[in-house]
Scaffold this motif. Structure first.
Motif, PDB file in Angstrom:
ATOM      1  N   ASP A   1     -17.802 -81.975  81.791  1.00  0.00           N
ATOM      2  CA  ASP A   1     -18.481 -81.119  82.750  1.00  0.00           C
ATOM      3  C   ASP A   1     -17.868 -79.895  82.036  1.00  0.00           C
ATOM      4  O   ASP A   1     -18.357 -78.897  81.929  1.00  0.00           O
ATOM      5  N   LEU A   2     -16.317 -79.875  81.871  1.00  0.00           N
ATOM      6  CA  LEU A   2     -15.335 -78.442  80.986  1.00  0.00           C
ATOM      7  C   LEU A   2     -16.309 -78.061  80.120  1.00  0.00           C
ATOM      8  O   LEU A   2     -16.370 -77.062  79.919  1.00  0.00           O
ATOM      9  N   GLU A   3     -16.143 -79.265  79.148  1.00  0.00           N
ATOM     10  CA  GLU A   3     -16.824 -79.099  77.879  1.00  0.00           C
ATOM     11  C   GLU A   3     -18.446 -77.650  77.894  1.00  0.00           C
ATOM     12  O   GLU A   3     -18.388 -76.915  77.237  1.00  0.00           O
ATOM     13  N   VAL A   4     -19.222 -78.850  78.587  1.00  0.00           N
ATOM     14  CA  VAL A   4     -20.841 -77.704  78.799  1.00  0.00           C
ATOM     15  C   VAL A   4     -20.403 -76.398  79.375  1.00  0.00           C
ATOM     16  O   VAL A   4     -20.911 -75.872  79.040  1.00  0.00           O
ATOM     17  N   ALA A   5     -20.133 -76.635  80.490  1.00  0.00           N
ATOM     18  CA  ALA A   5     -19.608 -74.716  80.788  1.00  0.00           C
ATOM     19  C   ALA A   5     -19.433 -73.733  79.892  1.00  0.00           C
ATOM     20  O   ALA A   5     -19.602 -73.037  79.795  1.00  0.00           O
ATOM     21  N   ALA A   6     -18.420 -74.785  79.193  1.00  0.00           N
ATOM     22  CA  ALA A   6     -18.232 -73.809  77.988  1.00  0.00           C
ATOM     23  C   ALA A   6     -18.821 -73.879  76.543  1.00  0.00           C
ATOM     24  O   ALA A   6     -18.611 -72.173  76.575  1.00  0.00           O
TER      25      ALA A   6
ATOM     26  N   PHE B   1     -22.224 -79.105  62.947  1.00  0.00           N
ATOM     27  CA  PHE B   1     -20.644 -78.845  62.738  1.00  0.00           C
ATOM     28  C   PHE B   1     -19.186 -79.821  63.422  1.00  0.00           C
ATOM     29  O   PHE B   1     -20.295 -80.993  65.160  1.00  0.00           O
ATOM     30  N   VAL B   2     -18.669 -79.977  63.281  1.00  0.00           N
ATOM     31  CA  VAL B   2     -17.923 -81.174  63.958  1.00  0.00           C
ATOM     32  C   VAL B   2     -16.738 -81.158  64.789  1.00  0.00           C
ATOM     33  O   VAL B   2     -17.195 -79.636  65.406  1.00  0.00           O
ATOM     34  N   VAL B   3     -17.111 -82.092  66.085  1.00  0.00           N
ATOM     35  CA  VAL B   3     -16.561 -81.791  67.632  1.00  0.00           C
ATOM     36  C   VAL B   3     -15.492 -82.676  67.740  1.00  0.00           C
ATOM     37  O   VAL B   3     -15.811 -83.651  66.925  1.00  0.00           O
ATOM     38  N   SER B   4     -14.602 -83.031  68.324  1.00  0.00           N
ATOM     39  CA  SER B   4     -13.773 -83.874  68.899  1.00  0.00           C
ATOM     40  C   SER B   4     -14.443 -84.858  68.952  1.00  0.00           C
ATOM     41  O   SER B   4     -15.159 -85.084  69.801  1.00  0.00           O
ATOM     42  N   LEU B   5     -13.894 -86.254  68.910  1.00  0.00           N
ATOM     43  CA  LEU B   5     -13.858 -87.633  70.108  1.00  0.00           C
ATOM     44  C   LEU B   5     -14.556 -87.297  71.302  1.00  0.00           C
ATOM     45  O   LEU B   5     -15.164 -87.996  71.728  1.00  0.00           O
ATOM     46  N   GLU B   6     -13.004 -86.963  71.974  1.00  0.00           N
ATOM     47  CA  GLU B   6     -13.709 -86.192  73.336  1.00  0.00           C
ATOM     48  C   GLU B   6     -13.770 -84.809  73.140  1.00  0.00           C
ATOM     49  O   GLU B   6     -13.325 -84.152  73.097  1.00  0.00           O
ATOM     50  N   PRO B   7     -14.454 -85.065  74.632  1.00  0.00           N
ATOM     51  CA  PRO B   7     -14.830 -83.384  74.880  1.00  0.00           C
ATOM     52  C   PRO B   7     -13.445 -82.480  75.186  1.00  0.00           C
ATOM     53  O   PRO B   7     -12.511 -82.945  75.964  1.00  0.00           O
ATOM     54  N   ALA B   8     -14.047 -81.708  74.344  1.00  0.00           N
ATOM     55  CA  ALA B   8     -12.564 -80.492  74.670  1.00  0.00           C
ATOM     56  C   ALA B   8     -12.834 -79.365  74.491  1.00  0.00           C
ATOM     57  O   ALA B   8     -13.502 -78.742  73.675  1.00  0.00           O
ATOM     58  N   PRO B   9     -12.936 -78.454  75.204  1.00  0.00           N
ATOM     59  CA  PRO B   9     -13.148 -77.021  76.111  1.00  0.00           C
ATOM     60  C   PRO B   9     -13.316 -75.910  75.050  1.00  0.00           C
ATOM     61  O   PRO B   9     -13.875 -75.559  74.542  1.00  0.00           O
ATOM     62  N   GLU B  10     -12.144 -76.267  74.599  1.00  0.00           N
ATOM     63  CA  GLU B  10     -11.434 -75.134  73.523  1.00  0.00           C
ATOM     64  C   GLU B  10     -12.062 -75.085  72.322  1.00  0.00           C
ATOM     65  O   GLU B  10     -11.925 -73.958  71.701  1.00  0.00           O
ATOM     66  N   LEU B  11     -11.754 -76.564  71.689  1.00  0.00           N
ATOM     67  CA  LEU B  11     -12.167 -77.012  70.883  1.00  0.00           C
ATOM     68  C   LEU B  11     -13.972 -76.754  70.191  1.00  0.00           C
ATOM     69  O   LEU B  11     -14.022 -75.866  69.321  1.00  0.00           O
TER      70      LEU B  11
END
Length: 612
Positions: free
Chosen positions: A38-43, A122-132
């Motif tokens: 949820d936090l990642e989606v919001a970001a 682009f690559v993202v983290s394996l687990e949700p990470a809003p800042e990344l």
């Protein structure tokens, strides 16, 4: 063998650019009670809104729409051959794709040949990470925006040179109401039965030793578990979870004349498999059938002459035929725009046939996503997919529509399918051919087949029992087997099993047959149908270049495809031309297969006299 995640790992982040640095994340994305996703989606939503509002270049159109799709995947890939393991890999990977549209829904940069469709990944983290995720998206948005503005300028220049009416809008209405799904609850995903499946592959692949006429073969298990999240600047939030797997066999050998022959089959699963006794038995049956079929192909004679009489497709082959034609040619996406105008070779052949007769009057075609192997509730653009009658009484009534309008349809009907590799395009879900005409038994159809063949001057005819599944076997490895459509024609897969029958009832398996590229008008020449429909599950890539004719091979059988199903009875057609494949074959290996019995040695001259 490359696995899905090896492919995903090839995706690289966009090069460094000089955008405006991102603002600090707003405090509300850290609200209590929100899951990491949820936090990642919001970001992501905040960064999309900031990008649409702030991405500007002098004398260039502003963005009006942006969308991000994230895929987090776990894949198990096992490849075994002759009791040995070649590949045994479990990987995790995460990747995202961003799309930016500039201009307006009436006219943006999309649909331009050579520049459209390649989303910026682009690559993202394996687990949700809003800042990344927000930081990676900031860079990707800037690059996607710059590319979009350059393509927009190119498109405007092309349109300014073309006469005639302007093309339809580039983006249709958004879904109403706009879906906004909550993040799925995090749970303990069931463990992969890696050891059990590895042992199963070893056991099954040992069966090749009992078939020394086969040169080579592999048994595959692939398991793909994906979590796909789609977020758009319009407020769309979708979450899709899929667990897909396949147990497959691929084998090849050469006939005495050097002709390369291959065969393959797959058990398609929609859950995480366990190495159960039931799966083992299914696997043994599948492998034995494939290997026996390939051995029969080795002994089969070549097709003797070209043939343009009637052809009977048994139900499985008929389903594959429809998945090679209807699945791709009833799509609604218009042809892309090139320097000289629309590139018509990339436009579905039925797109301009709404209201016209495309099949016999006794046939209906229905696509229903609610039940069957191809079922789904919401498509990749947020539209609820409803049952659709494509053909009624032989007349084309509808197209498979995404949000890309054409001259006949302005909106989506929920057919935007998205593969795990983020390939997006219209395709079928569960396609059914229904007939108002009384169906005939297979024996009756064969008699009708021979009667029609005699009218065409033949005392024999052909029955196609199956087509080559390129989405399992990949491209044909011999040049002479490649047919090029062009000229608004459809290229069909090679017959995998084709039988010649004559008036006496004699049946002869033959090899070396291929279909000449054909017009979609051939589906108007369905003369008779069987009395029992068969449902065939398949995995095919979506879009105009997808369908059963695509050539993903085992590398992309899960990554690049979606699940579909085709149900049809036997079909008797006129108008298809079978050609003898005249390829240049390679010489056989100098040494015989190590498991193949050595041929008997003829006695030397004088041996009999010496024995006396």
């Amino acid at each position: 063998m490359k696995s899905l995640l090896v492919l995903l790992a090839l995706l690289q982040a966009p090069p460094s650019v000089e955008p405006v640095k991102p603002a600090a994340a707003k405090p509300e994305i850290r609200a209590l009670g929100k899951s990491p996703l949820d936090l990642e989606v919001a970001a992501i939503e905040q960064e999309l809104a900031r990008g649409v509002a702030g991405l500007r270049l002098p004398d260039a159109p502003a963005p009006y729409h942006a969308q991000v799709q994230l895929v987090r995947a776990t894949v198990l890939s096992i490849d075994g051959s002759y009791g040995g393991i070649i590949t045994d890999v479990v990987e995790e990977q995460a990747v995202a794709a961003v799309e930016v549209r500039v201009g307006s829904a009436a006219r943006d940069q999309s649909g331009t040949f050579g520049s459209d469709g390649a989303q910026l990944r682009f690559v993202v983290s394996l687990e949700p990470a809003p800042e990344l995720s927000r930081n990676k998206l900031w860079l990707a948005l800037d690059q996607a925006f710059r590319t979009a503005t350059a393509t927009f300028s190119q498109k405007q220049s092309i349109l300014a040179r073309l006469a005639g009416d302007p093309p339809p809008p580039d983006l249709g209405p958004r879904p109403e109401p706009m879906p906004r799904q909550p993040a799925p609850e995090a749970g303990n995903a069931p463990a992969l039965d890696r050891e059990g499946l590895r042992a199963l592959v070893i056991q099954l692949s040992r069966r090749f030793a009992d078939h020394p006429a086969i040169d080579n073969g592999d048994v595959f298990v692939q398991v793909l578990r994906t979590e796909v999240t789609t977020v758009s600047s319009e407020g769309l939030v979708l979450h899709e979870s899929h667990q897909r797997a396949v147990l497959a066999v691929v084998a090849d050998t050469r006939a005495a004349d050097g002709m390369h022959l291959d065969a393959g089959a797959a058990i398609h699963l929609q859950e995480l498999p366990r190495a159960s006794e039931a799966l083992r038995k299914r696997g043994e049956q599948m492998i034995d059938e494939v290997l026996r079929e390939l051995e029969a192909q080795v002994q089969a004679p070549m097709m003797e002459e070209d043939y343009d009489g009637p052809v009977l497709f048994q139900a499985s082959a008929a389903a594959q035929l429809l998945a090679s034609t209807v699945a791709t040619q009833v799509g609604g996406n218009p042809a892309p725009l090139g320097d000289a105008g629309r590139v018509r070779d990339f436009e579905p052949l039925w797109q301009e046939a709404i209201g016209e007769s495309v099949m016999p009057s006794f046939i209906d075609l229905e696509d229903d996503p609610r039940e069957g192997f191809g079922r789904y509730a919401i498509d990749g653009q947020g539209f609820v997919a409803q049952p659709l009658t494509l053909v009624k009484g032989g007349v084309l009534k509808e197209l498979l529509m995404t949000r890309t309008p054409n001259s006949a349809r302005a909106g989506s009907n929920g057919r935007a399918r998205v593969s795990p590799f983020l390939r997006v395009g219209p395709t079928i879900s569960n396609l059914s051919l229904k007939t108002k005409k009384r169906g005939q038994s297979r024996a009756q159809l064969e008699r009708e087949l021979l009667r029609r063949a005699r009218e065409d001057g033949y005392d024999f005819a052909y029955v196609v029992e199956s087509l080559r599944d390129n989405n399992i076997l990949g491209p044909v490895e011999r040049e002479g087997a490649t047919g090029y459509g062009g000229g608004r024609k459809v290229s069909l897969p090679l017959p995998a099993r084709i039988v010649r029958i004559d008036g006496s009832g004699k049946r002869t398996l033959v090899r070396g047959a291929m279909f000449s590229p054909t017009s979609m008008r051939v589906l108007r020449r369905i003369r008779a149908v069987g009395n029992a429909a068969v449902a065939v599950p398949m995995r095919v890539p979506p879009g105009y270049n997808g369908g059963f004719t695509a050539e993903t091979g085992m590398v992309g059988i899960l990554a690049e495809t979606v699940d579909v199903q085709v149900s049809t009875p036997d079909l008797l057609l006129d108008g298809l031309e079978l050609l003898v494949e005249r390829s240049e074959n390679e010489r056989l290996p100098v040494l015989a297969h190590p498991l193949r019995p050595a041929p008997p040695v003829a006695p030397a001259e004088g041996d009999d006299e010496d024995a006396e």
